[in-house]
Design a protein around this motif. Structure first.
Motif, PDB file in Angstrom:
ATOM      1  N   ALA A 350       0.849  -1.192   0.000  1.00 10.18           N
ATOM      2  CA  ALA A 350       0.000   0.000   0.000  1.00 10.18           C
ATOM      3  C   ALA A 350       0.887   1.245   0.000  1.00 10.18           C
ATOM      4  CB  ALA A 350      -0.913  -0.003   1.221  1.00 10.18           C
ATOM      5  N   ALA A 351       0.282   2.406  -0.236  1.00  8.08           N
ATOM      6  CA  ALA A 351       1.055   3.647  -0.368  1.00  8.08           C
ATOM      7  C   ALA A 351       0.667   4.666   0.691  1.00  8.08           C
ATOM      8  CB  ALA A 351       0.856   4.260  -1.757  1.00  8.08           C
ATOM      9  N   GLY A 352       1.669   5.363   1.198  1.00 10.95           N
ATOM     10  CA  GLY A 352       1.433   6.415   2.173  1.00 10.95           C
ATOM     11  C   GLY A 352       2.277   7.640   1.881  1.00 10.95           C
ATOM     12  N   SER A 353       2.131   8.647   2.717  1.00  7.50           N
ATOM     13  CA  SER A 353       2.864   9.908   2.551  1.00  7.50           C
ATOM     14  C   SER A 353       4.208   9.844   3.249  1.00  7.50           C
ATOM     15  CB  SER A 353       2.038  11.056   3.124  1.00  7.50           C
ATOM     16  OG  SER A 353       1.907  10.907   4.538  1.00  7.50           O
ATOM     17  N   ALA A 500      -2.345   7.135   1.613  1.00  2.27           N
ATOM     18  CA  ALA A 500      -2.741   7.915   0.434  1.00  2.27           C
ATOM     19  C   ALA A 500      -4.139   7.509  -0.008  1.00  2.27           C
ATOM     20  CB  ALA A 500      -1.752   7.700  -0.700  1.00  2.27           C
ATOM     21  N   ALA A 501      -4.932   8.477  -0.405  1.00 10.06           N
ATOM     22  CA  ALA A 501      -6.324   8.208  -0.776  1.00 10.06           C
ATOM     23  C   ALA A 501      -6.426   7.199  -1.905  1.00 10.06           C
ATOM     24  CB  ALA A 501      -7.020   9.508  -1.170  1.00 10.06           C
ATOM     25  N   ASP A 598      -5.804   7.464   7.986  1.00  3.09           N
ATOM     26  CA  ASP A 598      -6.123   7.380   6.569  1.00  3.09           C
ATOM     27  C   ASP A 598      -6.242   8.782   5.986  1.00  3.09           C
ATOM     28  OD1 ASP A 598      -8.622   8.393   7.273  1.00  3.09           O
ATOM     29  OD2 ASP A 598      -9.694   6.513   6.919  1.00  3.09           O
ATOM     30  N   GLU A 599      -6.695   8.875   4.735  1.00  2.28           N
ATOM     31  CA  GLU A 599      -6.750  10.166   4.038  1.00  2.28           C
ATOM     32  C   GLU A 599      -7.726  11.147   4.657  1.00  2.28           C
ATOM     33  OE1 GLU A 599     -10.055   7.763   2.714  1.00  2.28           O
ATOM     34  OE2 GLU A 599      -7.917   7.329   2.876  1.00  2.28           O
ATOM     35  N   TYR A 607      -7.027  -2.909   6.563  1.00  5.59           N
ATOM     36  CA  TYR A 607      -7.315  -3.062   5.139  1.00  5.59           C
ATOM     37  C   TYR A 607      -6.712  -1.932   4.307  1.00  5.59           C
ATOM     38  CZ  TYR A 607     -10.713  -6.809   5.999  1.00  5.59           C
ATOM     39  OH  TYR A 607     -11.313  -7.989   6.328  1.00  5.59           O
ATOM     40  N   ALA A 608      -6.255  -0.863   4.967  1.00  2.22           N
ATOM     41  CA  ALA A 608      -5.613   0.245   4.265  1.00  2.22           C
ATOM     42  C   ALA A 608      -4.106   0.224   4.432  1.00  2.22           C
ATOM     43  CB  ALA A 608      -6.164   1.579   4.772  1.00  2.22           C
ATOM     44  N   VAL A 609      -3.642  -0.082   5.627  1.00  2.00           N
ATOM     45  CA  VAL A 609      -2.213   0.039   5.949  1.00  2.00           C
ATOM     46  C   VAL A 609      -1.511  -1.302   6.023  1.00  2.00           C
ATOM     47  CG1 VAL A 609      -2.373  -0.057   8.481  1.00  2.00           C
ATOM     48  CG2 VAL A 609      -0.656   1.396   7.408  1.00  2.00           C
TER      49      VAL A 609
END
Length: 770
Positions: A350-353, A500-501, A598-599, A607-609
């Motif tokens: 997954a993608a983050g800032s 990231a959204a 999250d965004e 489920y996001a990270v």
């Protein structure tokens, strides 16, 4: 309220290269004719009639032993065997030929076939399965420091910067002359390396392999994506790196990949027309035979069953040969169940800032300031204020029926990046600058790109609402003013990371019951190598050797490079052990010490990270690992999809469901635990292997939300030697959960004096036992 508008891209004019960049950021399939992307439900080749041919990937049994004995070599024997499925030609028809012959990651071939020809092929002895190929989508100076990688110390020092590891890239090629890939001071590749460089490319000690599997038959990167991902994972140190223009004073601008000492091998499977599965499988086949240690795949498509997903099939064989495949999770977030590359033997990212902002502060006439971002830094702009203009009727800045000469214009966006058409409309109408407001779904995620024409700042939807309110306050807008103050690059931004959204979310469709994605890594506004001959934006053709790009495509090579570091430190570890080390050592908190958000700045779901944000220093010394082998994965496939699917996926491994024990997803020895949310207790078994100090003692620490009961037996693990294994049982019950509760998340951590081995526990009402 602003007028309603379709979420489709509409008829705006987009340059071919702008399409490439957009495609790398999010799935904007309908907007990018230059790449020919198809809608999520479409196939790469559209049939126009019953006799139309399209490319199929055909899986077959290995060639008979007799044919191997009487051939000129293994490769020739396989090709002859594969071509035998296409002969004789149908009377009066076209003589078909094998496009790619696969001998390593799968047994089979790719060929263009009509429906009638496919039917004839399927009747031949040795045929296993065929499916039409799809077109896939291609999904740094600050990130090493953000991830705790420091020159001369820590994990880089421990692993000699990944020296000796070989990373393979399936992508758009490479700019071989980029300074990120120079080989000064590097040793030659290991003797086990079997690959080479396709002429006219000349190998060096850094770039040790280059091959093309696309129509242009060159490894040159005419898109930029491959050079960017390769540089992110393994680029050498390059001082003075800057995306655009002079290096800002006082900024650390030395670019480097995660494993700057690693060797790289590039397999071009994409070009400006897209990425086709038959070419990708050919590249994967070659890479495994050549001897790579890890494969980086920043590509993906719509979720497909594991036995019809070439990446999953190829990755299974790669894992059986000790090669971990790292894949992008997809750019279809923030919607749930939008993941790509979901097989449990793949490391899904997954993608983050990161803690960096290309700061462009919007200052209003009433003194309020809003911290936007922009790659175009016009230092002269902030010395003057301008009238602020916003119209609900023209909020997307398609056209103007009012005089906006010399005004700062506020524009809504309906895409992650502001469209050039809006910039042109404002410029042609005489506007002095633009404040772009994020679409609501993207929350605090700001995706930046380089623009020409007008100074601009892009702000979050929350800040944009306040700016709009100020612009519309009262009956007269003549006294409403604004300016943009460009502050160059700001580091140490908090909170970071934030999901990231665009990053795709679980739960997994193809691998129900397996927690996906696995980990998160930097993927938002990543600065890395770029081919100077590829323009970065529509406008003046200035050459740049670095560029800022966003997507899970950018997060993937960060993890790939970290895999190379772990592989260097532990060359005997299995792909599953390396994956476990990265997952269980990851961080669940941001640089402010709070749970990763999250965004929308809410606590991020697993489920996001995934298990957390990658932490390289801890990954090389995880203490314990959850290991898995090919037979474990085979048991999962048998339980989920049955014998035919196992034959398709594990054809080169030659396993059957009678030889392995069927294994439900919850019992797979995965580093994350995903179970149904139900009142009845469910016991799942796990086994850990000691890879830390020989004499170690671990105690279970449980963090469970209200309504979820988690029990671990035994609650303590005692080890006496390295490599010793211990089993334990985790029993989960949601008897205390409310009827409305759909999801409950907690953690299990095994804690010793030196290590914390953390696994997420997720109970989900949508999950069923298989």
């Amino acid at each position: 309220m602003p007028h309603a508008r379709s979420k489709s891209m509409g008829p705006m004019t987009i340059s071919p290269f702008a399409c490439v960049l957009s495609a790398l950021i999010v799935l904007l399939a309908t907007a990018c004719p230059a790449l020919g992307y198809v809608p999520n439900s479409g196939l790469a080749t559209q049939r126009t009639g019953a006799a139309a041919a399209q490319t199929y990937i055909v899986l077959v049994d290995p060639p008979p032993a007799a044919s191997l004995q009487h051939s000129d070599g293994d490769e020739a024997a396989h090709r002859q065997w594969h071509e035998s499925f296409l002969l004789p030609a149908v009377a009066g028809g076209v003589q078909r030929r094998v496009r790619h012959s696969y001998t390593s990651v799968v047994s089979g071939f790719a060929a263009r076939l009509t429906a009638g020809e496919l039917a004839a092929v399927s009747r031949k002895p040795g045929f296993v399965r065929a499916f039409p190929e799809r077109r896939l989508r291609p999904m740094t100076t600050r990130t090493p420091a953000f991830l705790g990688l420091d020159p001369g110390r820590g994990v880089w020092n421990l692993t000699s910067y990944g020296e000796g590891a070989i990373i393979g890239f399936l992508d758009t090629g490479i700019d071989e002359n980029h300074p990120s890939f120079r080989d000064t001071g590097m040793p030659p590749p290991p003797s086990r390396w079997k690959g080479s460089c396709q002429p006219p490319v000349r190998c060096n000690h850094k770039l040790i392999g280059a091959a093309s599997f696309v129509g242009d038959n060159t490894t040159a990167d005419d898109v930029g994506h491959g050079t960017h991902t390769t540089g992110t994972a393994a680029g050498r140190f390059v001082e003075g790196a800057s995306a655009f223009g002079p290096v800002p004073a006082g900024n650390n601008t030395t670019a480097a990949g995660m494993a700057p000492g690693a060797h790289v091998a590039v397999y071009k499977v994409c070009d400006a027309q897209g990425c086709f599965e038959s070419a990708l499988l050919a590249g994967m086949d070659a890479a495994v035979k050549d001897g790579v240690d890890v494969l980086s795949v920043s590509l993906g498509g719509v979720s497909a069953p594991l036995d019809r997903d070439p990446i999953a099939i190829g990755a299974f064989a790669a894992a059986s040969r000790g090669v971990l495949v790292v894949c992008a999770g997809g750019n279809s977030g923030p919607l749930p169940s939008t993941l790509s590359n979901e097989a449990p033997w793949i490391l899904t990212v997954a993608a983050g800032s990161v803690d960096r902002s290309f700061r462009a502060t919007v200052r209003l006439g009433d003194g309020e300031v809003f911290q936007g971002e922009s790659l175009t830094q016009d230092k002269r702009f902030g010395s003057k204020v301008y009238p602020l203009y916003y119209s609900q009727g023209m909020n997307y800045c398609d056209y103007f029926d009012a005089n906006i000469t010399g005004m700062m214009v506020v524009c809504d966006t309906e895409t992650p990046v502001p469209p050039m058409s809006s910039i042109e409309a404002v410029r042609e109408a005489g506007g002095a600058g633009i404040v772009f407001v994020n679409e609501p779904d993207f929350g605090y995620t700001i995706v930046v790109e380089k623009y020409y024409g007008l100074p601009m700042s892009q702000v979050t939807a929350v800040d944009g609402t306040k700016i709009m309110g100020y612009a519309m306050k009262g009956s007269s807008t003549t006294n409403h003013t604004a300016t943009i103050v460009f502050d160059s690059t700001v580091v140490g931004v908090k909170p970071a990371p934030v999901v990231a959204a665009f990053s795709s979310r679980g739960p997994s469709v193809a691998s129900p019951g397996v927690m996906k994605p696995d980990v998160m890594a930097p993927g938002l506004n990543i600065l890395a190598a770029w081919p100077s001959q590829v323009p970065v934006v529509e406008g003046p053709a200035e050459p740049y050797s670095f560029n800022v790009v966003s997507g899970t495509s950018m997060a993937t090579p960060h993890v790939t490079g970290i895999v190379a570091l772990v592989k260097k430190a532990h060359p005997d570890w299995s792909p599953a052990a390396i994956k476990s080390a990265i997952m269980t050592s990851s961080s669940a908190v941001d640089n402010d010490g709070h749970p990763i958000m999250d965004e929308e700045h809410r606590k991020a779901s697993s489920y996001a990270v995934g298990a957390g944000h990658v932490a390289p220093a801890r990954a090389v010394d995880p203490g314990l690992v959850y290991d898995l082998g090919v037979r474990d994965y085979a048991g999962y496939i048998c339980k989920l999809l049955g014998e035919a699917a196992l034959k398709a996926i594990a054809g080169t491994v030659n396993l059957t469901c009678t030889e392995v024990e069927p294994l439900g997803a919850e019992q797979l020895n995965y580093p994350a635990i995903l179970v149904p949310l139900r009142a009845e207790p469910l016991a799942v078994n796990r086994m850990v292997t000691n890879v830390g100090p020989a004499r170690s003692s671990y105690t279970a620490k449980i963090e469970a939300p209200e309504g979820l009961t988690v029990k671990v037996e035994p609650a303590e693990l005692e080890f006496r030697e390295v490599g010793e294994r211990k089993t334990f049982t985790v029993t989960v019950s949601a008897a205390g959960a409310s009827a409305e509760q759909k999801l409950a998340e907690g953690t299990l951590s095994w804690v010793s004096h030196d290590h914390v081995v953390r696994s997420p526990i997720v109970a989900d009402s949508s999950i069923a036992l298989i």
